[in-house]
Scaffold this motif. Structure first.
Motif, PDB file in Angstrom:
ATOM      1  N   GLY A   1       0.834  -1.207   0.000  1.00 57.04           N
ATOM      2  CA  GLY A   1       0.000   0.000   0.000  1.00 57.04           C
ATOM      3  C   GLY A   1       0.859   1.244   0.000  1.00 57.04           C
ATOM      4  O   GLY A   1       2.013   1.219  -0.431  1.00 57.04           O
ATOM      5  N   ASP A   2       0.281   2.353   0.483  1.00 58.79           N
ATOM      6  CA  ASP A   2       1.053   3.591   0.535  1.00 58.79           C
ATOM      7  C   ASP A   2       0.327   4.578   1.449  1.00 58.79           C
ATOM      8  O   ASP A   2      -0.803   4.326   1.878  1.00 58.79           O
ATOM      9  N   VAL A   3       0.987   5.695   1.706  1.00 57.30           N
ATOM     10  CA  VAL A   3       0.364   6.754   2.490  1.00 57.30           C
ATOM     11  C   VAL A   3       0.456   8.041   1.681  1.00 57.30           C
ATOM     12  O   VAL A   3       1.485   8.331   1.079  1.00 57.30           O
ATOM     13  N   THR A   4      -0.666   8.779   1.608  1.00 55.91           N
ATOM     14  CA  THR A   4      -0.706  10.023   0.842  1.00 55.91           C
ATOM     15  C   THR A   4      -1.280  11.133   1.719  1.00 55.91           C
ATOM     16  O   THR A   4      -1.823  10.864   2.790  1.00 55.91           O
ATOM     17  N   ILE A   5      -1.149  12.364   1.236  1.00 57.78           N
ATOM     18  CA  ILE A   5      -1.608  13.514   2.009  1.00 57.78           C
ATOM     19  C   ILE A   5      -2.606  14.305   1.180  1.00 57.78           C
ATOM     20  O   ILE A   5      -2.409  14.504  -0.017  1.00 57.78           O
ATOM     21  N   ALA A   6      -3.699  14.737   1.838  1.00 59.83           N
ATOM     22  CA  ALA A   6      -4.674  15.595   1.172  1.00 59.83           C
ATOM     23  C   ALA A   6      -4.980  16.766   2.106  1.00 59.83           C
ATOM     24  O   ALA A   6      -4.532  16.784   3.255  1.00 59.83           O
ATOM     25  N   ASP A   7      -5.735  17.745   1.584  1.00 56.58           N
ATOM     26  CA  ASP A   7      -6.214  18.825   2.446  1.00 56.58           C
ATOM     27  C   ASP A   7      -7.428  18.322   3.202  1.00 56.58           C
ATOM     28  O   ASP A   7      -8.295  17.676   2.640  1.00 56.58           O
ATOM     29  N   ARG A   8      -7.491  18.621   4.491  1.00 55.83           N
ATOM     30  CA  ARG A   8      -8.664  18.201   5.248  1.00 55.83           C
ATOM     31  C   ARG A   8      -9.724  19.293   5.129  1.00 55.83           C
ATOM     32  O   ARG A   8      -9.405  20.478   5.321  1.00 55.83           O
ATOM     33  N   PRO A   9     -10.958  18.921   4.788  1.00 56.90           N
ATOM     34  CA  PRO A   9     -12.008  19.936   4.717  1.00 56.90           C
ATOM     35  C   PRO A   9     -12.105  20.679   6.045  1.00 56.90           C
ATOM     36  O   PRO A   9     -12.100  20.046   7.111  1.00 56.90           O
ATOM     37  N   GLY A  10     -12.134  21.988   5.993  1.00 54.07           N
ATOM     38  CA  GLY A  10     -12.195  22.783   7.216  1.00 54.07           C
ATOM     39  C   GLY A  10     -10.817  23.151   7.736  1.00 54.07           C
ATOM     40  O   GLY A  10     -10.711  23.774   8.791  1.00 54.07           O
TER      41      GLY A  10
END
Lengths: 452, 245
Positions: A432-441
């Motif tokens: 698998g892997d780990v990714t980063i996104a913007d968290r709403p709010g």
């Protein structure tokens, strides 16, 4: 390794633009187009010799019709005799033949072409004409004969009987059809051939990708064309070297740690004998810090090797424990998800991977909202914080060893810049892997997913 | 001094380690906590000591000057006498599994907290003592209850379907103690002592936190606990029937 390519099934995903696949197809098709246009032009030039861009049979028919219509009526019999030959019969009829209807056009294109070659004031003659193919009625096939019957304006009826001439006219259409069919076959063949050539290359690319993520993935088969066998051999040798290097590094670290542990054991027991409680507590805290340095580096080194056997375990229980630990230590941590989620994996490694993400969120983002779901065959754990977020440019480099979100963070950060690197290595070992996104709010959302 | 371990003579521990300073300091800790002990610096000396007298427990280092501690452990367990606690600088989980597989009762990584060492020793002695009284056999390395399986050497808990449920060290020790003493009340002090090797402060809430965590993991309804019952002013009672598994 990917399965052998089935030549009948074209593709799971269409090839990317500007891939070798499309370039090869484009070159093949361009070559074919140029050669066929050239050949067609040559054929046409030969057929049209002397009368460029006029189709010979309709042109001749139009000329004869015009000569009989406008010429001296007394010369008609002479003209008929002059034109008659083994492949053209010219007759003048008194009455319209009963077996033909006026305006019956066996071939509309031919009628229009003849009309086009007539002067504008005589084009009306073709309104009443009949054209048909006495031998084969289906256009597009090789036609041996064409009959044209035209009523002249003075009431005479002119019959032209072209024999063994239709073949010339239909030659062009037939040629174009044949070339079209040929083009289709060639295109299909080209796609299959190019795919077959590229299949081993794609396998090499997939294997290289896999090795980049997990150095213990199986070596690629050394098969296929000679060039690709060489590439595969070189890749396998490189993979072996990388694996040896990682093994050496891990063994070296484990060796250092082992030797240090014996000395540190004595040190730890001596600390216990310190008489002054406050000094003892401080000395023991320093000692524990040293142990954490060693263990953190060992964790990172071992994250790339799968020493722990996979087992079925309850991931939800493990995540809830981590969140409860953080909450019990006064941190703002929250769990959202099922009470149970049994998956197959390496529980100690995954526990460390998720613990590092939670620590990271609490250290840099002030809170950790941890959610868990099993998505088909995938386990997905998301950790959201309310920190400043991670800029898109940093979303890959942040996982490199010894990187921190901010240089202001001193050595008291829990993982010495190795936490996220360890997490990524563990997840990649799980496929698998780990990714980063913007968290709403606001804040960052770290998404860890791996096949469970 | 410790009511839970009231025996006529203090337990006798054999310390096998090739580092004289570590031997001496471990011995000091043991003495401080009411154990008697004998030192051996290698495989040969350990054999000699074991021939001379019977021990309640062997504390075993792995990298010994004159041989491998794993071989010694295998031979000791072949003879089937005293329990073994491996005390080693080899920190990899795989080393722990190896040690357990050759018959060690527990595995503690160096360096260790002295309290942790004492707690582990007490847990092993408690276990062998209880089983020795019950059936004179030390075969039960795992206990089963209500479909669950608690593996005492691998220190893991599995559900009926084989899925592993993670237990922290303290949770494991508490559950092991409760399960081993099923149908008998275990006091808060006993639980605390088993965890930390000392008596609790009156304000310490860690026992209750860990009990509620255990309940969340094994009870069908953690709010209406049926397995781990609270006995007011006494302690906790494990109600399920426990069988060797």
């Amino acid at each position: 390794m990917s399965a052998p390519v089935d030549p009948l099934r074209l593709w799971r995903r269409p090839p990317a633009p500007w891939s070798l696949f499309w370039v090869a197809i484009a070159i093949l098709l361009t070559t074919f187009l140029i050669s066929s246009v050239t050949l067609f032009a040559l054929t046409q030039a030969r057929v049209d010799s002397g009368l460029p861009r006029r189709v010979p049979l309709p042109d001749q028919a139009a000329a004869i019709i015009l000569a009989f219509e406008t010429g001296d009526v007394g010369q008609r019999d002479l003209m008929r005799r002059a034109l008659n030959s083994s492949d053209l019969g010219v007759r003048l009829l008194e009455t319209w033949p009963s077996e033909r209807r006026r305006g019956e056009l066996g071939h509309r294109w031919m009628a229009q072409t003849i009309r086009g070659y007539l002067p504008a004031d005589k084009a009306g003659l073709m309104d009443e004409a009949a054209i048909w193919f006495p031998e084969i009625q289906r256009p597009g096939w090789i036609v041996k004969a064409v009959q044209v019957i035209v009523p002249l304006s003075d009431g005479a009826i002119l019959e032209l009987d072209f024999r063994d001439r239709g073949i010339v006219f239909y030659y062009a259409i037939w040629t174009m059809g044949a070339w079209g069919l040929f083009a289709l076959v060639l295109t299909g063949g080209a796609i299959i051939v190019v795919r077959r050539i590229l299949a081993p290359l794609r396998r090499v690319a997939a294997a290289a990708d896999q090795i980049g993520r997990d150095v213990d993935s199986p070596p690629m088969p050394e098969a296929g064309p000679a060039e690709l066998r060489r590439v595969a051999r070189a890749f396998n040798a490189m993979q072996q070297r990388v694996r040896d290097l990682i093994g050496q590094r891990t063994r070296m670290l484990a060796g250092i740690a082992h030797d240090l542990r014996t000395v540190l054991t004595r040190q730890r027991l001596r600390l216990e004998a310190l008489p002054e409680p406050a000094q003892r507590a401080k000395a023991i805290a320093d000692f524990d810090f040293m142990m954490r340095v060693i263990d953190t580096h060992l964790d990172f080194a071992k994250a790339e090797q799968a020493l722990e056997p996979p087992t079925r375990f309850d991931l939800a229980n493990l995540v809830i424990d981590l969140v409860e630990d953080a909450a019990a230590a006064g941190k703002n941590a929250l769990y959202v998800g099922p009470d149970q989620a049994v998956i197959l994996g390496r529980p100690d490694a995954l526990r460390r991977a998720i613990a590092n993400l939670i620590d990271n969120a609490l250290t840099y983002g002030g809170e950790a909202e941890v959610s868990l779901r099993l998505d088909g065959t995938e386990a997905v754990v998301q950790i959201g914080d309310r920190g400043p977020g991670v800029r898109p440019a940093d979303r890959d480099t942040i996982f490199l060893p010894y990187r921190r979100m901010s240089d202001a963070q001193a050595l008291d950060a829990p993982h010495f810049g190795l936490g996220l690197a360890t997490t990524r290595a563990i997840l990649r070992r799980h496929g698998g892997d780990v990714t980063i996104a913007d968290r709403p709010g606001g804040g960052a959302l770290f998404i860890a997913r791996w096949p469970g | 001094m410790y009511p839970s371990l009231s025996t006529a003579a203090p337990p006798l521990v054999l310390i096998v380690d090739d580092d004289p300073e570590i031997r001496a300091m471990v011995r000091a800790i043991l003495t401080q906590h009411g154990f008697a002990s004998v030192e051996a610096e290698g495989v040969g000396a350990a054999h000699a000591a074991l021939r001379a007298q019977a021990f309640d427990l062997v504390l075993l280092d792995l990298g010994l000057g004159d041989g491998d501690g794993l071989d010694l452990c295998r031979r000791l367990r072949g003879e089937g006498a005293q329990p073994v606690l491996i005390l080693s600088a080899r920190a990899d989980p795989i080393d722990r599994i190896l040690g357990i597989e050759v018959g060690a009762d527990d595995y503690l990584t160096k360096p260790f907290h002295p309290r942790e060492l004492i707690a582990r020793i007490r847990a092993i002695l408690r276990r062998t003592h209880a089983q020795g009284v019950a059936n004179q056999s030390r075969s039960a390395s795992a206990l089963g209850f209500a479909g669950w399986r608690l593996d005492l050497v691998r220190r893991e808990l599995r559900r009926a379907d084989g899925a592993l449920v993670h237990l922290g060290d303290a949770e494991f020790e508490m559950l092991a103690l409760l399960v081993e003493r099923a149908q008998r009340v275990v006091s808060r002090d006993e639980l605390f002592e088993a965890l930390h090797g000392r008596l609790p402060d009156p304000e310490d809430r860690s026992i209750d936190l860990r009990i509620s965590r255990l309940r969340r993991k094994i009870e069908i309804d953690p709010k209406q606990p049926a397995m781990i019952k609270t006995i007011r002013a006494e302690g906790f009672l494990f109600t399920e029937a426990v069988v060797p598994a």
